[in-house]
Design a protein around this motif. Structure first.
Motif, PDB file in Angstrom:
ATOM      1  N   GLY A  19     -40.515  21.975  82.347  1.00 55.06           N
ATOM      2  CA  GLY A  19     -39.741  21.136  83.250  1.00 55.06           C
ATOM      3  C   GLY A  19     -38.282  21.086  82.865  1.00 55.06           C
ATOM      4  N   SER A  20     -37.571  20.146  83.512  1.00 55.44           N
ATOM      5  CA  SER A  20     -36.128  19.997  83.300  1.00 55.44           C
ATOM      6  C   SER A  20     -35.799  18.553  82.973  1.00 55.44           C
ATOM      7  CB  SER A  20     -35.355  20.407  84.559  1.00 55.44           C
ATOM      8  OG  SER A  20     -35.593  21.760  84.867  1.00 55.44           O
ATOM      9  N   SER A  21     -34.743  18.368  82.207  1.00 53.93           N
ATOM     10  CA  SER A  21     -34.251  17.031  81.861  1.00 53.93           C
ATOM     11  C   SER A  21     -33.406  16.472  82.998  1.00 53.93           C
ATOM     12  CB  SER A  21     -33.412  17.101  80.582  1.00 53.93           C
ATOM     13  OG  SER A  21     -32.185  17.770  80.846  1.00 53.93           O
ATOM     14  N   GLU A  22     -32.950  15.253  82.812  1.00 56.01           N
ATOM     15  CA  GLU A  22     -31.957  14.653  83.689  1.00 56.01           C
ATOM     16  C   GLU A  22     -30.603  15.292  83.368  1.00 56.01           C
ATOM     17  OE1 GLU A  22     -32.592  12.366  86.109  1.00 56.01           O
ATOM     18  OE2 GLU A  22     -34.711  12.656  85.577  1.00 56.01           O
ATOM     19  N   TRP A  23     -29.646  15.123  84.265  1.00 57.78           N
ATOM     20  CA  TRP A  23     -28.289  15.612  84.031  1.00 57.78           C
ATOM     21  C   TRP A  23     -27.568  14.676  83.071  1.00 57.78           C
ATOM     22  CZ3 TRP A  23     -27.014  20.338  85.579  1.00 57.78           C
ATOM     23  CH2 TRP A  23     -27.717  20.908  86.635  1.00 57.78           C
ATOM     24  N   LEU A  24     -26.773  15.240  82.176  1.00 55.66           N
ATOM     25  CA  LEU A  24     -25.981  14.491  81.201  1.00 55.66           C
ATOM     26  C   LEU A  24     -24.523  14.896  81.341  1.00 55.66           C
ATOM     27  CD1 LEU A  24     -25.810  12.710  78.566  1.00 55.66           C
ATOM     28  CD2 LEU A  24     -26.015  14.880  77.315  1.00 55.66           C
ATOM     29  N   THR A  25     -23.629  13.919  81.474  1.00 52.87           N
ATOM     30  CA  THR A  25     -22.198  14.200  81.556  1.00 52.87           C
ATOM     31  C   THR A  25     -21.643  14.393  80.155  1.00 52.87           C
ATOM     32  OG1 THR A  25     -21.999  12.880  83.563  1.00 52.87           O
ATOM     33  CG2 THR A  25     -19.959  13.324  82.348  1.00 52.87           C
ATOM     34  N   ILE A  26     -20.915  15.482  79.966  1.00 54.57           N
ATOM     35  CA  ILE A  26     -20.281  15.772  78.680  1.00 54.57           C
ATOM     36  C   ILE A  26     -18.890  15.139  78.693  1.00 54.57           C
ATOM     37  CG2 ILE A  26     -19.508  17.577  77.093  1.00 54.57           C
ATOM     38  CD1 ILE A  26     -22.595  17.339  77.484  1.00 54.57           C
ATOM     39  N   THR A  27     -18.756  14.037  77.996  1.00 50.19           N
ATOM     40  CA  THR A  27     -17.511  13.270  77.979  1.00 50.19           C
ATOM     41  C   THR A  27     -16.595  13.733  76.847  1.00 50.19           C
ATOM     42  OG1 THR A  27     -18.420  11.591  76.488  1.00 50.19           O
ATOM     43  CG2 THR A  27     -18.724  11.235  78.871  1.00 50.19           C
ATOM     44  N   GLN A  28     -15.328  13.402  76.974  1.00 49.20           N
ATOM     45  CA  GLN A  28     -14.389  13.699  75.897  1.00 49.20           C
ATOM     46  C   GLN A  28     -14.770  12.932  74.630  1.00 49.20           C
ATOM     47  OE1 GLN A  28     -11.803  16.056  75.958  1.00 49.20           O
ATOM     48  NE2 GLN A  28     -12.048  15.718  73.777  1.00 49.20           N
ATOM     49  N   ASP A  29     -15.274  11.716  74.788  1.00 47.05           N
ATOM     50  CA  ASP A  29     -15.695  10.935  73.629  1.00 47.05           C
ATOM     51  C   ASP A  29     -16.793  11.667  72.853  1.00 47.05           C
ATOM     52  OD1 ASP A  29     -15.636   8.523  71.999  1.00 47.05           O
ATOM     53  OD2 ASP A  29     -17.590   8.054  72.896  1.00 47.05           O
ATOM     54  N   ARG A  30     -17.771  12.231  73.551  1.00 47.83           N
ATOM     55  CA  ARG A  30     -18.851  12.976  72.883  1.00 47.83           C
ATOM     56  C   ARG A  30     -18.274  14.195  72.161  1.00 47.83           C
ATOM     57  NH1 ARG A  30     -24.450  13.177  73.421  1.00 47.83           N
ATOM     58  NH2 ARG A  30     -24.381  11.757  75.197  1.00 47.83           N
ATOM     59  N   ILE A  31     -17.352  14.900  72.814  1.00 47.38           N
ATOM     60  CA  ILE A  31     -16.727  16.077  72.201  1.00 47.38           C
ATOM     61  C   ILE A  31     -15.935  15.663  70.954  1.00 47.38           C
ATOM     62  CG2 ILE A  31     -14.975  17.876  72.541  1.00 47.38           C
ATOM     63  CD1 ILE A  31     -15.906  17.941  75.526  1.00 47.38           C
TER      64      ILE A  31
END
Length: 154
Positions: A19-31
């Motif tokens: 299956g597939s996961s939910e979508w996750l936004t890659i934020t500048q904070d995470r980077i």
């Protein structure tokens, strides 16, 4: 989410898409947090002004940040019930195909390629394809190998 209750269910799922996961936004904070944790503070990851003039036109996430999301995203796709200890054994292959631009949304699709019986349990090989919403090509394709051992035997 697919929950495996025992070794027989795991073995029976070999060769299937989990299956597939939910979508996750890659934020500048995470980077930025990843850059701080790893010491990889290259300008393409943290300097918006310079990155705007660079080869990708904006900041991109570290390839290894994308790879490090596999456990988090994978936990939305499958789980092992009971007392199965899951230990990372290694990677057969990893390719970073398309850069993940800041504010992109990613998800993982997982295929259970094969399951082998070993002395202490099972060895599962999975293919993780990290997709980027709106892109034709994936961000990353990684083949992982996991040891599954009942009762936490080492």
């Amino acid at each position: 989410m697919k929950v495996f209750n025992d070794a027989a269910e795991i073995a029976a799922a070999a060769g299937t898409r989990l299956g597939s996961s939910e979508w996750l936004t890659i934020t500048q904070d995470r980077i930025d947090l990843f850059a701080d944790a790893t010491g990889d503070r290259q300008w393409i990851h943290i300097d918006a002004e310079r990155a705007a003039e660079g080869p990708f036109g904006t900041i991109i996430a570290h390839g290894y940040l994308t790879l490090s999301l596999l456990p988090f995203l994978g936990a939305q796709v499958y789980a092992f019930a009971g007392h199965v200890a899951r230990v990372n054994y290694g990677l057969n292959a990893v390719r970073f195909i398309t850069p993940v631009r800041v504010r992109s949304k990613v998800r993982v699709t997982i295929d259970l390629l094969r399951v082998e019986d070993i002395e202490k349990g099972q060895r599962a090989t999975l293919r993780h394809t990290v997709e980027i919403r709106g892109e034709d090509r994936p961000a990353c394709v990684a083949e992982t190998v996991v040891l599954l051992m009942e009762g936490g035997r080492a």
